[in-house]
Design a protein around this motif. Structure first.
Motif, PDB file in Angstrom:
ATOM      1  N   HIS A   1       0.606  -1.285  -0.025  1.00  0.00           N
ATOM      2  CA  HIS A   1      -0.010  -0.027  -0.031  1.00  0.00           C
ATOM      3  C   HIS A   1       0.642   1.020  -0.078  1.00  0.00           C
ATOM      4  CE1 HIS A   1      -3.713  -2.291   0.548  1.00  0.00           C
ATOM      5  NE2 HIS A   1      -2.984  -2.762   1.440  1.00  0.00           N
ATOM      6  N   GLU A   2       0.250   2.080  -0.689  1.00  0.00           N
ATOM      7  CA  GLU A   2       0.872   3.649  -0.493  1.00  0.00           C
ATOM      8  C   GLU A   2       0.410   4.499   0.731  1.00  0.00           C
ATOM      9  OE1 GLU A   2       3.574   3.865  -2.387  1.00  0.00           O
ATOM     10  OE2 GLU A   2       3.119   2.331  -3.752  1.00  0.00           O
ATOM     11  N   GLU A   3       1.523   5.111   1.152  1.00  0.00           N
ATOM     12  CA  GLU A   3       0.780   6.057   2.240  1.00  0.00           C
ATOM     13  C   GLU A   3      -0.178   7.091   1.832  1.00  0.00           C
ATOM     14  OE1 GLU A   3       2.932   8.322   6.088  1.00  0.00           O
ATOM     15  OE2 GLU A   3       4.131   7.582   4.483  1.00  0.00           O
ATOM     16  N   ASN A   4      -1.185   7.149   2.686  1.00  0.00           N
ATOM     17  CA  ASN A   4      -2.061   8.108   2.257  1.00  0.00           C
ATOM     18  C   ASN A   4      -2.919   7.973   0.875  1.00  0.00           C
ATOM     19  OD1 ASN A   4      -1.731   9.615   5.091  1.00  0.00           O
ATOM     20  ND2 ASN A   4       0.114  10.512   3.853  1.00  0.00           N
ATOM     21  N   ASP A   5      -3.172   6.697   0.626  1.00  0.00           N
ATOM     22  CA  ASP A   5      -3.696   6.536  -0.621  1.00  0.00           C
ATOM     23  C   ASP A   5      -5.265   6.389  -0.364  1.00  0.00           C
ATOM     24  OD1 ASP A   5      -4.751   5.551  -2.711  1.00  0.00           O
ATOM     25  OD2 ASP A   5      -3.752   3.695  -2.992  1.00  0.00           O
TER      26      ASP A   5
ATOM     27  N   PRO B   1      -4.294   1.684   8.061  1.00  0.00           N
ATOM     28  CA  PRO B   1      -3.015   1.645   7.155  1.00  0.00           C
ATOM     29  C   PRO B   1      -2.020   0.560   7.417  1.00  0.00           C
ATOM     30  CG  PRO B   1      -3.518   4.007   7.852  1.00  0.00           C
ATOM     31  CD  PRO B   1      -4.325   3.076   8.638  1.00  0.00           C
ATOM     32  N   HIS B   2      -1.497  -0.143   6.590  1.00  0.00           N
ATOM     33  CA  HIS B   2      -0.638  -1.317   6.958  1.00  0.00           C
ATOM     34  C   HIS B   2      -0.046  -1.673   5.711  1.00  0.00           C
ATOM     35  CE1 HIS B   2      -4.442  -2.951   5.190  1.00  0.00           C
ATOM     36  NE2 HIS B   2      -3.637  -3.686   4.562  1.00  0.00           N
ATOM     37  N   ASN B   3       1.071  -2.430   5.776  1.00  0.00           N
ATOM     38  CA  ASN B   3       1.953  -2.925   4.768  1.00  0.00           C
ATOM     39  C   ASN B   3       2.476  -1.677   3.771  1.00  0.00           C
ATOM     40  OD1 ASN B   3       1.850  -5.655   5.925  1.00  0.00           O
ATOM     41  ND2 ASN B   3       2.346  -6.257   3.945  1.00  0.00           N
ATOM     42  N   ILE B   4       2.632  -0.614   4.396  1.00  0.00           N
ATOM     43  CA  ILE B   4       3.141   0.798   3.546  1.00  0.00           C
ATOM     44  C   ILE B   4       4.303   0.755   2.948  1.00  0.00           C
ATOM     45  CG2 ILE B   4       3.221   3.230   3.754  1.00  0.00           C
ATOM     46  CD1 ILE B   4       0.477   2.227   4.141  1.00  0.00           C
TER      47      ILE B   4
END
Length: 181
Positions: free
Chosen positions: A55-59, A70-73
């Motif tokens: 995942h991308e931060e703040n997507d 939020p996880h696996n950023i």
């Protein structure tokens, strides 16, 4: 018969006690079982894929944003493989494949199916987390693609015990997967 082992989402965020979306102890106790399977598949010169959530931060556009914290950023400790499984990856980096995935299924939006076909893989073996989310969706896609699937009951876990048990029954009775106890 050529086989592939798919190690699904066995990352810090999903397994460590302080992971962002952790299975906790049920996930942690899988470490030796999964590491043993990796050793077995390496010894048999079979294909091994580490399919990991990315995942991308703040997507704000990703559908999971509304469902989970939020996880696996990208670039965080949460994406590191957990425990001995992580050590096995580092030891065999040149003999295994790291596959980033952005959806539950390891097939969705990736070239996994092509990679399996290129190698003549006739059966996939699934371990990792979460039984009722990413492992389940990967198994459903494998079923729809006509790929025979083996699930290790003591190689999968979830933060939802009822969902875990339901998924094990679903694998066997609805998808025709072989369950190894």
């Amino acid at each position: 018969m050529k086989k592939a082992l798919l190690v699904i989402d066995y990352t810090y965020d999903f397994v460590a006690s302080d992971g962002k979306l952790t299975c906790g102890e049920p996930g942690q106790v899988l470490d030796e079982k999964i590491a043993s399977l990796i050793e077995q598949f390496i010894a048999d010169q079979e294909f091994i894929v580490f399919a990991n959530d990315l995942h991308e931060e703040n997507d704000s556009f990703h559908p999971e944003t509304k469902l989970f914290p939020p996880h696996n950023i990208r670039g965080t400790k949460g994406r590191h493989l957990y425990g001995r499984v992580g050590e096995m990856y580092n030891l065999y980096k040149d003999k295994v494949l790291w596959l980033d995935k952005t959806r539950y299924s390891a097939f969705a939006g990736t070239n996994l199916f092509i990679l399996l076909k290129e190698r003549g893989i006739e059966e996939i073996h699934l371990v990792g987390v979460c039984t009722d989310i990413c492992v389940l969706h990967t198994a459903v896609d494998a079923y729809n693609l006509g790929i025979p699937t083996v699930i290790y009951a003591h190689g999968v876990a979830s933060f939802d015990a009822a969902g875990h048990e339901w998924a094990l029954r679903h694998f066997e009775h609805t998808l025709g997967a072989k369950i190894v106890q």
